[in-house]
Write an enzyme that holds these catalytic residues in place. Sequence first.
Site, PDB file in Angstrom:
ATOM      1  N   THR A   1      37.870  14.013   2.429  1.00  0.00           N
ATOM      2  CA  THR A   1      36.662  13.933   3.245  1.00  0.00           C
ATOM      3  C   THR A   1      35.989  12.573   3.178  1.00  0.00           C
ATOM      4  O   THR A   1      35.965  11.926   2.126  1.00  0.00           O
ATOM      5  CB  THR A   1      35.653  15.019   2.826  1.00  0.00           C
ATOM      6  OG1 THR A   1      34.455  14.879   3.595  1.00  0.00           O
ATOM      7  CG2 THR A   1      35.304  14.943   1.345  1.00  0.00           C
ATOM      8  N   SER A   2      35.413  12.168   4.306  1.00  0.00           N
ATOM      9  CA  SER A   2      34.617  10.945   4.351  1.00  0.00           C
ATOM     10  C   SER A   2      33.198  11.188   3.862  1.00  0.00           C
ATOM     11  O   SER A   2      32.416  10.245   3.745  1.00  0.00           O
ATOM     12  CB  SER A   2      34.575  10.401   5.789  1.00  0.00           C
ATOM     13  OG  SER A   2      35.875  10.048   6.222  1.00  0.00           O
TER      14      SER A   2
ATOM     15  N   ASP B   1      39.953  16.499  12.799  1.00  0.00           N
ATOM     16  CA  ASP B   1      39.235  16.746  14.052  1.00  0.00           C
ATOM     17  C   ASP B   1      38.950  15.503  14.868  1.00  0.00           C
ATOM     18  O   ASP B   1      38.472  15.617  15.999  1.00  0.00           O
ATOM     19  CB  ASP B   1      37.910  17.462  13.764  1.00  0.00           C
ATOM     20  CG  ASP B   1      36.929  16.575  13.014  1.00  0.00           C
ATOM     21  OD1 ASP B   1      35.791  16.415  13.490  1.00  0.00           O
ATOM     22  OD2 ASP B   1      37.295  16.047  11.951  1.00  0.00           O
TER      23      ASP B   1
ATOM     24  N   ASP C   1      34.469  17.920   7.377  1.00  0.00           N
ATOM     25  CA  ASP C   1      33.513  18.061   8.469  1.00  0.00           C
ATOM     26  C   ASP C   1      34.194  18.147   9.834  1.00  0.00           C
ATOM     27  O   ASP C   1      34.985  17.264  10.190  1.00  0.00           O
ATOM     28  CB  ASP C   1      32.537  16.884   8.465  1.00  0.00           C
ATOM     29  CG  ASP C   1      31.645  16.897   7.241  1.00  0.00           C
ATOM     30  OD1 ASP C   1      30.652  17.631   7.258  1.00  0.00           O
ATOM     31  OD2 ASP C   1      31.959  16.186   6.259  1.00  0.00           O
TER      32      ASP C   1
ATOM     33  N   LYS D   1      39.112   6.234   6.107  1.00  0.00           N
ATOM     34  CA  LYS D   1      39.893   6.422   7.320  1.00  0.00           C
ATOM     35  C   LYS D   1      39.456   5.385   8.358  1.00  0.00           C
ATOM     36  O   LYS D   1      38.275   5.046   8.406  1.00  0.00           O
ATOM     37  CB  LYS D   1      39.659   7.842   7.871  1.00  0.00           C
ATOM     38  CG  LYS D   1      39.983   8.947   6.862  1.00  0.00           C
ATOM     39  CD  LYS D   1      39.487  10.300   7.330  1.00  0.00           C
ATOM     40  CE  LYS D   1      39.639  11.358   6.255  1.00  0.00           C
ATOM     41  NZ  LYS D   1      39.092  12.660   6.649  1.00  0.00           N
TER      42      LYS D   1
ATOM     43  N   ASP E   1      40.728  17.638   6.344  1.00  0.00           N
ATOM     44  CA  ASP E   1      39.454  16.949   6.433  1.00  0.00           C
ATOM     45  C   ASP E   1      38.395  18.053   6.292  1.00  0.00           C
ATOM     46  O   ASP E   1      38.702  19.233   6.481  1.00  0.00           O
ATOM     47  CB  ASP E   1      39.346  16.253   7.787  1.00  0.00           C
ATOM     48  CG  ASP E   1      37.962  15.743   8.071  1.00  0.00           C
ATOM     49  OD1 ASP E   1      37.430  14.995   7.237  1.00  0.00           O
ATOM     50  OD2 ASP E   1      37.403  16.120   9.116  1.00  0.00           O
TER      51      ASP E   1
END
Length: 215
Positions: free
Chosen positions: A111-112, A169, A13, A144, A11
């Site tokens: 990544t989102s 995270d 961030d 996600k 991921d």
Amino acid sequence: MYKNYKAIIFDMDGTLIDSMWIWPKLDEDFFRQENIPMPDTLQKDIEGYSMQETAEYFVRTFPISYSVTELMKIWNDMAAYQYAHEVPYKDGAFRFLQELKAKGVKTGIATSNSRELVELVDKKLHFSKYIDTIVTAKEVPKGKPEPDIYLTVAKQLQVDPQDCLVFEDVPNGLLAAKRAGMDTCAVSDDFSKDMEAEKRQMATHFIYSYDELLV
């Protein structure tokens, strides 16, 4: 811990880069500008969402006049300076990327965040030199905690999901990776400190710093 895997997926961030501090302040500023009370549960409610899914949630939930596209542009513009100038790597992350590259381990980012902000922070941190593929949540059917983004990264890397280790995270990210059939390593982050017990329970491994993997 990571040497038994054919691919490592991150991921971005709060996992690869220290950037989660940006978003609560951005949300506070946005709600203040719009003169709307901000729910205490907002960060939990949108955990793991792509930027588009978050914008859709805002349009459904709050009395605002913006479209989804307009909201995404506003947020990108608000966050752009920090991503371009102020976001650092998580402790040890850059050295870990260098080690993976030197050992020929395949790597990906799931990544989102938006592609625009990914590219901005990459200009500062240059992680794309060490990453084989990058997929954003906007580029898959569901964000996600659904597994789509991790399965897409594995497919692009041409590695079976069970041969991938994912660094995440937040719980929804860990759940997405688990649903994809991947092992997980939870990464400590100040933003999700109150979720640490949940993260430890969900993940295969847990680290406070990537330096732990370089000893």
